[in-house]
Design a protein around this motif. Structure first.
Motif, PDB file in Angstrom:
ATOM      1  N   PRO A   2       4.361   4.244   0.164  1.00 35.37           N
ATOM      2  CA  PRO A   2       4.550   2.904   0.738  1.00 35.37           C
ATOM      3  C   PRO A   2       3.217   2.230   1.053  1.00 35.37           C
ATOM      4  O   PRO A   2       2.226   2.889   1.351  1.00 35.37           O
ATOM      5  CB  PRO A   2       5.355   3.179   2.015  1.00 35.37           C
ATOM      6  CG  PRO A   2       5.072   4.599   2.351  1.00 35.37           C
ATOM      7  CD  PRO A   2       4.882   5.301   1.048  1.00 35.37           C
ATOM      8  N   ASP A   3       3.209   0.917   0.971  1.00 33.86           N
ATOM      9  CA  ASP A   3       2.018   0.128   1.269  1.00 33.86           C
ATOM     10  C   ASP A   3       2.385  -0.853   2.376  1.00 33.86           C
ATOM     11  O   ASP A   3       3.201  -1.749   2.180  1.00 33.86           O
ATOM     12  CB  ASP A   3       1.565  -0.626   0.020  1.00 33.86           C
ATOM     13  CG  ASP A   3       0.335  -1.494   0.264  1.00 33.86           C
ATOM     14  OD1 ASP A   3      -0.197  -1.463   1.389  1.00 33.86           O
ATOM     15  OD2 ASP A   3      -0.082  -2.206  -0.669  1.00 33.86           O
ATOM     16  N   TYR A   4       1.771  -0.685   3.552  1.00 29.29           N
ATOM     17  CA  TYR A   4       2.102  -1.528   4.691  1.00 29.29           C
ATOM     18  C   TYR A   4       1.159  -2.715   4.852  1.00 29.29           C
ATOM     19  O   TYR A   4       1.104  -3.338   5.914  1.00 29.29           O
ATOM     20  CB  TYR A   4       2.160  -0.676   5.960  1.00 29.29           C
ATOM     21  CG  TYR A   4       3.368   0.235   5.955  1.00 29.29           C
ATOM     22  CD1 TYR A   4       4.648  -0.291   6.008  1.00 29.29           C
ATOM     23  CD2 TYR A   4       3.219   1.621   5.839  1.00 29.29           C
ATOM     24  CE1 TYR A   4       5.762   0.528   5.975  1.00 29.29           C
ATOM     25  CE2 TYR A   4       4.334   2.443   5.810  1.00 29.29           C
ATOM     26  CZ  TYR A   4       5.606   1.891   5.871  1.00 29.29           C
ATOM     27  OH  TYR A   4       6.708   2.691   5.838  1.00 29.29           O
ATOM     28  N   GLY A   5       0.431  -3.028   3.807  1.00 30.50           N
ATOM     29  CA  GLY A   5      -0.307  -4.274   3.774  1.00 30.50           C
ATOM     30  C   GLY A   5      -1.647  -4.259   4.485  1.00 30.50           C
ATOM     31  O   GLY A   5      -1.895  -3.453   5.377  1.00 30.50           O
ATOM     32  N   LEU A   6      -2.490  -5.179   4.067  1.00 31.71           N
ATOM     33  CA  LEU A   6      -3.792  -5.388   4.696  1.00 31.71           C
ATOM     34  C   LEU A   6      -3.665  -6.555   5.662  1.00 31.71           C
ATOM     35  O   LEU A   6      -3.456  -7.702   5.254  1.00 31.71           O
ATOM     36  CB  LEU A   6      -4.852  -5.692   3.633  1.00 31.71           C
ATOM     37  CG  LEU A   6      -6.264  -6.007   4.128  1.00 31.71           C
ATOM     38  CD1 LEU A   6      -6.849  -4.827   4.880  1.00 31.71           C
ATOM     39  CD2 LEU A   6      -7.170  -6.388   2.954  1.00 31.71           C
ATOM     40  N   ASP A   7      -3.764  -6.274   6.945  1.00 33.65           N
ATOM     41  CA  ASP A   7      -3.625  -7.328   7.959  1.00 33.65           C
ATOM     42  C   ASP A   7      -4.795  -8.305   7.852  1.00 33.65           C
ATOM     43  O   ASP A   7      -5.949  -7.906   7.770  1.00 33.65           O
ATOM     44  CB  ASP A   7      -3.582  -6.711   9.357  1.00 33.65           C
ATOM     45  CG  ASP A   7      -2.373  -5.802   9.542  1.00 33.65           C
ATOM     46  OD1 ASP A   7      -1.333  -6.085   8.933  1.00 33.65           O
ATOM     47  OD2 ASP A   7      -2.482  -4.812  10.284  1.00 33.65           O
ATOM     48  N   GLY A   8      -4.447  -9.598   7.906  1.00 35.44           N
ATOM     49  CA  GLY A   8      -5.480 -10.625   7.774  1.00 35.44           C
ATOM     50  C   GLY A   8      -6.198 -10.503   6.444  1.00 35.44           C
ATOM     51  O   GLY A   8      -7.421 -10.663   6.375  1.00 35.44           O
ATOM     52  N   GLY A   9      -5.452 -10.221   5.387  1.00 35.97           N
ATOM     53  CA  GLY A   9      -6.030  -9.857   4.097  1.00 35.97           C
ATOM     54  C   GLY A   9      -7.102 -10.790   3.583  1.00 35.97           C
ATOM     55  O   GLY A   9      -8.204 -10.360   3.228  1.00 35.97           O
ATOM     56  N   ARG A  10      -6.808 -12.077   3.523  1.00 32.24           N
ATOM     57  CA  ARG A  10      -7.792 -13.027   2.978  1.00 32.24           C
ATOM     58  C   ARG A  10      -9.043 -13.098   3.852  1.00 32.24           C
ATOM     59  O   ARG A  10     -10.159 -13.166   3.344  1.00 32.24           O
ATOM     60  CB  ARG A  10      -7.145 -14.404   2.857  1.00 32.24           C
ATOM     61  CG  ARG A  10      -6.030 -14.468   1.816  1.00 32.24           C
ATOM     62  CD  ARG A  10      -5.398 -15.842   1.767  1.00 32.24           C
ATOM     63  NE  ARG A  10      -4.285 -15.885   0.824  1.00 32.24           N
ATOM     64  CZ  ARG A  10      -3.486 -16.927   0.652  1.00 32.24           C
ATOM     65  NH1 ARG A  10      -3.690 -18.030   1.373  1.00 32.24           N
ATOM     66  NH2 ARG A  10      -2.487 -16.881  -0.212  1.00 32.24           N
TER      67      ARG A  10
END
Length: 244
Positions: free
Chosen positions: A6-14
Motif C-alpha cells: 500500500p502507498d499512503y501518499g506523500l503529504d504536501g507532495g507538491r
C-alpha cells in the motif's frame, strides 16, 4: 512476482518536491559564487547554501514522515480510542486511507468510513481509487467505504458513528470558523458515548475549545509527537452517554 504494498501518499507532495528542487539548486548554486566571485559575495554564497541545505533537510524529514513516521503515529492515535472491534469509525479527510484502514483492521465486526475532497495539493496522487486499492491490499476492502464530501457538511445522519478520527486534515480548511464547523459536524455524527481523536500540526487548541463548547467530555490534548514532520498533537474527547 513481487507483492504490491500500500502507498499512503506523500503529504504536501507538491510543496515537498518544490522544496527539494529549490534546496538542491540553492545548495549547489552557492559553490560557483564562492569560486568565481570576490570575497564580498561570500556572505551571499553562504546564505544561499544554508537556505538550500535547510530546504533539503526539511524536505527529507517530510518524506520520511510520509513514508515511515506517520505509520507509527497512526497506531498511537487509533490506540487512544480503545476499540472493541464492532464499531463504526469515521475518518475525516481520509486521503489514501492511513487511519481509515488502520481502524478497519481493528474492527473485524465493524466498518470504517472515509470522506475526502481528494486534493492533490495536500497529498500527492490522492483519489478514491487509491484509497480503495490500499484497502484491498491490506485485506479490509469488505469493511471499508469512501465518500466524496466536505468535512464541514458531512453527508451522514446524526449519531451514525461510534468513533471519528482525523489526521493532518482539518487544518487545511481556511479560517477558524470553518474548522469549528468541521468539529461540530464530527460531534453531530457521533453516537452518544462516541469518541474522537484528531491529530494535527496546528489548531488543536481550537479543536479542543470547540469540542468543549459542543458538550464533549474528557477533552484532552496530548504532548508533541515527533513521529511526523511537522510535529503534531492529538486531541481526544468523548460524547456523553446521554444527551444533555
Amino acid at each position: 512476482m513481487s507483492r504490491q504494498t500500500p502507498d499512503y501518499g506523500l503529504d504536501g507532495g507538491r510543496a515537498v518536491r518544490a522544496m527539494f528542487v529549490v534546496g538542491l539548486a540553492a545548495a549547489i548554486g552557492g559553490f560557483p559564487i564562492m569560486r568565481w566571485t570576490s570575497s564580498r559575495h561570500l556572505g551571499l554564497a553562504y546564505t544561499l547554501q544554508i537556505f538550500g541545505f535547510s530546504c533539503l533537510i526539511a524536505s527529507s524529514l517530510a518524506f520520511a514522515s510520509s513514508r515511515f513516521g506517520k505509520l507509527h503515529a497512526r497506531d498511537r492515535i487509533i490506540a487512544r480510542l480503545k476499540l472493541r472491534g464492532d464499531e463504526s469509525v469515521l475518518d475525516v479527510g481520509c486521503g489514501h486511507g492511513l487511519l481509515l484502514i488502520g481502524a478497519a483492521k481493528l474492527v473485524p465486526r465493524g466498518h470504517a468510513v472515509g470522506i475526502d475532497l481528494w486534493s492533490n495539493w495536500q497529498q500527492a496522487d490522492n483519489s478514491r481509487e487509491a484509497t480503495l486499492r490500499n484497502a484491498a491490499l491490506e485485506g479490509v476492502a469488505d469493511r471499508v467505504s469512501v465518500h466524496d464530501g466536505d468535512m464541514r457538511k458531512l453527508p451522514f445522519a446524526d449519531r451514525s458513528f461510534d468513533a471519528a478520527v482525523a489526521h493532518f486534515a482539518i487544518h487545511n480548511i481556511t479560517g477558524g470558523e470553518g474548522r469549528r464547523e468541521a468539529i461540530r459536524e464530527i460531534v453531530r455524527t457521533l453516537k452518544q458515548g462516541g469518541q474522537v481523536a484528531i491529530s494535527d500540526l496546528m489548531a488543536v487548541d481550537l479543536y479542543a475549545d470547540e469540542l468543549r463548547k459542543s458538550a464533549m467530555t474528557d477533552v484532552e490534548i496530548s504532548g508533541l509527537s515527533f513521529w511526523t514532520f511537522p510535529t503534531a498533537r492529538t486531541v481526544t474527547a468523548r460524547k456523553p452517554a446521554q444527551p444533555l
